[in-house]
Design a protein around this motif. Structure first.
Motif, PDB file in Angstrom:
ATOM      1  N   THR A 283       0.825  -1.204   0.000  1.00 32.80           N
ATOM      2  CA  THR A 283       0.000   0.000   0.000  1.00 32.80           C
ATOM      3  C   THR A 283       0.861   1.257   0.000  1.00 32.80           C
ATOM      4  N   LEU A 284       0.523   2.197  -0.876  1.00 31.69           N
ATOM      5  CA  LEU A 284       1.117   3.527  -0.830  1.00 31.69           C
ATOM      6  C   LEU A 284       0.277   4.340   0.150  1.00 31.69           C
ATOM      7  N   GLU A 285       0.820   4.661   1.295  1.00 26.93           N
ATOM      8  CA  GLU A 285       0.051   5.296   2.362  1.00 26.93           C
ATOM      9  C   GLU A 285      -0.299   6.743   2.028  1.00 26.93           C
ATOM     10  N   GLY A 286      -1.527   7.116   2.363  1.00 35.14           N
ATOM     11  CA  GLY A 286      -1.940   8.503   2.239  1.00 35.14           C
ATOM     12  C   GLY A 286      -2.187   8.986   0.824  1.00 35.14           C
ATOM     13  N   VAL A 287      -2.250   8.088  -0.128  1.00 35.62           N
ATOM     14  CA  VAL A 287      -2.454   8.481  -1.520  1.00 35.62           C
ATOM     15  C   VAL A 287      -3.941   8.484  -1.850  1.00 35.62           C
ATOM     16  N   THR A 288      -4.390   9.502  -2.564  1.00 35.47           N
ATOM     17  CA  THR A 288      -5.782   9.594  -3.006  1.00 35.47           C
ATOM     18  C   THR A 288      -5.820   9.685  -4.523  1.00 35.47           C
ATOM     19  N   PRO A 289      -6.538   8.781  -5.214  1.00 33.78           N
ATOM     20  CA  PRO A 289      -7.242   7.617  -4.655  1.00 33.78           C
ATOM     21  C   PRO A 289      -6.262   6.574  -4.128  1.00 33.78           C
ATOM     22  N   ALA A 290      -6.772   5.655  -3.315  1.00 33.25           N
ATOM     23  CA  ALA A 290      -5.926   4.641  -2.700  1.00 33.25           C
ATOM     24  C   ALA A 290      -5.175   3.849  -3.766  1.00 33.25           C
ATOM     25  N   ALA A 291      -3.933   3.516  -3.453  1.00 34.78           N
ATOM     26  CA  ALA A 291      -3.101   2.772  -4.404  1.00 34.78           C
ATOM     27  C   ALA A 291      -2.533   1.550  -3.702  1.00 34.78           C
ATOM     28  N   THR A 292      -2.915   0.358  -4.177  1.00 35.85           N
ATOM     29  CA  THR A 292      -2.404  -0.893  -3.624  1.00 35.85           C
ATOM     30  C   THR A 292      -1.996  -1.828  -4.748  1.00 35.85           C
ATOM     31  N   ALA A 293      -1.114  -2.745  -4.412  1.00 33.39           N
ATOM     32  CA  ALA A 293      -0.712  -3.793  -5.341  1.00 33.39           C
ATOM     33  C   ALA A 293      -0.603  -5.086  -4.526  1.00 33.39           C
ATOM     34  N   THR A 294      -0.647  -6.224  -5.209  1.00 36.59           N
ATOM     35  CA  THR A 294      -0.573  -7.515  -4.541  1.00 36.59           C
ATOM     36  C   THR A 294       0.551  -8.335  -5.156  1.00 36.59           C
ATOM     37  N   THR A 295       1.338  -8.987  -4.308  1.00 31.99           N
ATOM     38  CA  THR A 295       2.457  -9.770  -4.823  1.00 31.99           C
ATOM     39  C   THR A 295       1.976 -11.025  -5.549  1.00 31.99           C
ATOM     40  N   ASN A 296       2.754 -11.432  -6.568  1.00 37.45           N
ATOM     41  CA  ASN A 296       2.444 -12.672  -7.286  1.00 37.45           C
ATOM     42  C   ASN A 296       3.220 -13.829  -6.659  1.00 37.45           C
ATOM     43  N   ALA A 297       3.238 -14.958  -7.334  1.00 36.14           N
ATOM     44  CA  ALA A 297       3.872 -16.157  -6.773  1.00 36.14           C
ATOM     45  C   ALA A 297       5.367 -15.982  -6.559  1.00 36.14           C
ATOM     46  N   ASP A 298       5.972 -15.034  -7.265  1.00 39.76           N
ATOM     47  CA  ASP A 298       7.399 -14.753  -7.090  1.00 39.76           C
ATOM     48  C   ASP A 298       7.649 -13.671  -6.051  1.00 39.76           C
ATOM     49  N   GLY A 299       6.570 -13.148  -5.463  1.00 45.27           N
ATOM     50  CA  GLY A 299       6.723 -12.078  -4.494  1.00 45.27           C
ATOM     51  C   GLY A 299       6.860 -10.706  -5.117  1.00 45.27           C
ATOM     52  N   ARG A 300       6.612 -10.615  -6.418  1.00 44.57           N
ATOM     53  CA  ARG A 300       6.807  -9.340  -7.118  1.00 44.57           C
ATOM     54  C   ARG A 300       5.540  -8.491  -7.087  1.00 44.57           C
ATOM     55  N   TYR A 301       5.740  -7.182  -6.927  1.00 44.69           N
ATOM     56  CA  TYR A 301       4.634  -6.222  -7.020  1.00 44.69           C
ATOM     57  C   TYR A 301       5.095  -5.050  -7.866  1.00 44.69           C
ATOM     58  N   GLU A 302       4.127  -4.300  -8.396  1.00 45.03           N
ATOM     59  CA  GLU A 302       4.496  -3.159  -9.235  1.00 45.03           C
ATOM     60  C   GLU A 302       3.378  -2.122  -9.249  1.00 45.03           C
ATOM     61  N   PHE A 303       3.775  -0.860  -9.207  1.00 44.20           N
ATOM     62  CA  PHE A 303       2.871   0.268  -9.433  1.00 44.20           C
ATOM     63  C   PHE A 303       3.292   0.915 -10.746  1.00 44.20           C
ATOM     64  N   THR A 304       2.365   1.008 -11.687  1.00 42.61           N
ATOM     65  CA  THR A 304       2.677   1.603 -12.983  1.00 42.61           C
ATOM     66  C   THR A 304       2.075   3.006 -13.072  1.00 42.61           C
ATOM     67  N   ASN A 305       2.641   3.802 -13.951  1.00 34.79           N
ATOM     68  CA  ASN A 305       2.165   5.182 -14.164  1.00 34.79           C
ATOM     69  C   ASN A 305       2.079   5.945 -12.839  1.00 34.79           C
ATOM     70  N   LEU A 306       3.066   5.734 -11.990  1.00 35.41           N
ATOM     71  CA  LEU A 306       3.091   6.377 -10.680  1.00 35.41           C
ATOM     72  C   LEU A 306       3.859   7.692 -10.769  1.00 35.41           C
ATOM     73  N   ARG A 307       3.221   8.758 -10.306  1.00 35.30           N
ATOM     74  CA  ARG A 307       3.832  10.076 -10.367  1.00 35.30           C
ATOM     75  C   ARG A 307       5.074  10.151  -9.482  1.00 35.30           C
ATOM     76  N   ASN A 308       6.068  10.896  -9.947  1.00 33.60           N
ATOM     77  CA  ASN A 308       7.296  11.015  -9.158  1.00 33.60           C
ATOM     78  C   ASN A 308       7.025  11.691  -7.817  1.00 33.60           C
ATOM     79  N   GLY A 309       7.820  11.323  -6.811  1.00 26.72           N
ATOM     80  CA  GLY A 309       7.635  11.894  -5.486  1.00 26.72           C
ATOM     81  C   GLY A 309       8.229  11.001  -4.418  1.00 26.72           C
ATOM     82  N   THR A 310       7.888  11.259  -3.180  1.00 29.47           N
ATOM     83  CA  THR A 310       8.364  10.486  -2.037  1.00 29.47           C
ATOM     84  C   THR A 310       7.173   9.802  -1.383  1.00 29.47           C
ATOM     85  N   TYR A 311       7.298   8.502  -1.140  1.00 24.36           N
ATOM     86  CA  TYR A 311       6.165   7.713  -0.682  1.00 24.36           C
ATOM     87  C   TYR A 311       6.503   6.942   0.596  1.00 24.36           C
TER      88      TYR A 311
END
Length: 270
Positions: A82-110
């Motif tokens: 989970t990216l905390e405090g982001v509106t709208p909420a942004a979450t991702a779920t790991t796959n069988a390899d444990g990998r997660y990804e957020f795409t088209n994410l604006r630059n900044g500090t999270y």
């Protein structure tokens, strides 16, 4: 041509040249670049992209390695990131390899948290994301099941002028000979907890009770002067001990600690 006519002609030519150097009326030319604001994190202000003047977006990804409280690897899928405090909420779920990804994410500090039923919650604060064509790779984050160790009554033995021994009885029905980690906290006033005490050490053991000798130097380096009272308490901890720094207090917060020992012991620092 008279001298007056020549002077008038030269003056007109200079005026035309000066006018040709100006831009259009109301057009000051290119504006200076301003920093792009990133998404707002849980600690307040978002990061910025300096003076690049570009609101860049791009991918941010990483891996999660779940383990049980003894450090044995668990299935990697299904961890919520989970990216905390982001509106709208942004979450991702790991796959069988444990990998997660957020795409088209604006630059900044999270600020990022990792959680799954049966596991503790791990946080990473102040993660920088540049954006653009090069993805931000966060490496692998470990997440552990909380400790199930139960602690008994602490006692102190063998006090000397240079050290003191702390005895910590414990039980853990699931250990079956595996190493159990204990975390020892101290403070200069009664009511010591993991939230207000100073972590003296963490110890891994298979034998109960744990008997651990603390030297005078250990207390002194932790800020406890010789000849003063100290109050000590113990917690069970997972073998893979993860932590983060609380941005409000500056304290290190350790994840997955169990309930504290049934008592705290007080003694004079050697």
């Amino acid at each position: 041509m008279s001298n007056f006519s020549k002077f008038a002609c030269l003056a007109l030519s200079a005026a035309l040249l000066l006018n040709g150097c100006k831009g259009k009326d109301g057009d000051p030319g290119p504006a200076g670049a301003t920093g792009a604001t990133g998404a707002t994190g849980a600690t307040g202000a978002a990061g910025t992209n300096g003076t690049s003047g570009q609101n860049l977006t791009g991918s941010l990804y990483g891996f999660v390695a779940p383990v049980d409280e003894y450090g044995v690897a668990l299935p990697k899928s299904g961890v919520t990131v989970t990216l905390e405090g982001v509106t709208p909420a942004a979450t991702a779920t790991t796959n069988a390899d444990g990998r997660y990804e957020f795409t088209n994410l604006r630059n900044g500090t999270y600020n990022i948290s990792y959680s799954r039923t049966g596991l503790g919650t791990v946080r990473r604060l102040g993660v920088g994301h540049v954006g653009g064509d090069q993805p931000t790779f966060l490496g692998t984050s470990s997440i552990s099941a909380p400790s199930t160790t139960t602690l008994g009554t602490l006692t102190v033995s063998n006090p000397t002028t240079t050290s003191v021994t702390l005895n910590v009885p414990f039980s853990n029905p699931g250990a079956q000979g595996a190493f159990v980690r204990l975390a020892i906290y101290a403070s200069s006033s009664p009511g010591t907890t993991a939230a207000n005490g100073t972590l003296l050490t963490t110890v891994s053991t298979t034998t109960s009770p744990l008997s651990f000798s603390f030297s005078k130097a250990t207390f002194n380096s932790a800020g406890f002067a010789s000849g003063t009272a100290v109050y000590v308490v113990a917690y069970g901890a997972p073998s893979v001990l993860t932590s983060y720094v609380d941005p409000l207090t500056g304290r290190i917060i350790y994840n997955g600690l169990t309930a504290a020992s049934t008592n705290q012991v007080a003694f004079i620092v050697p």
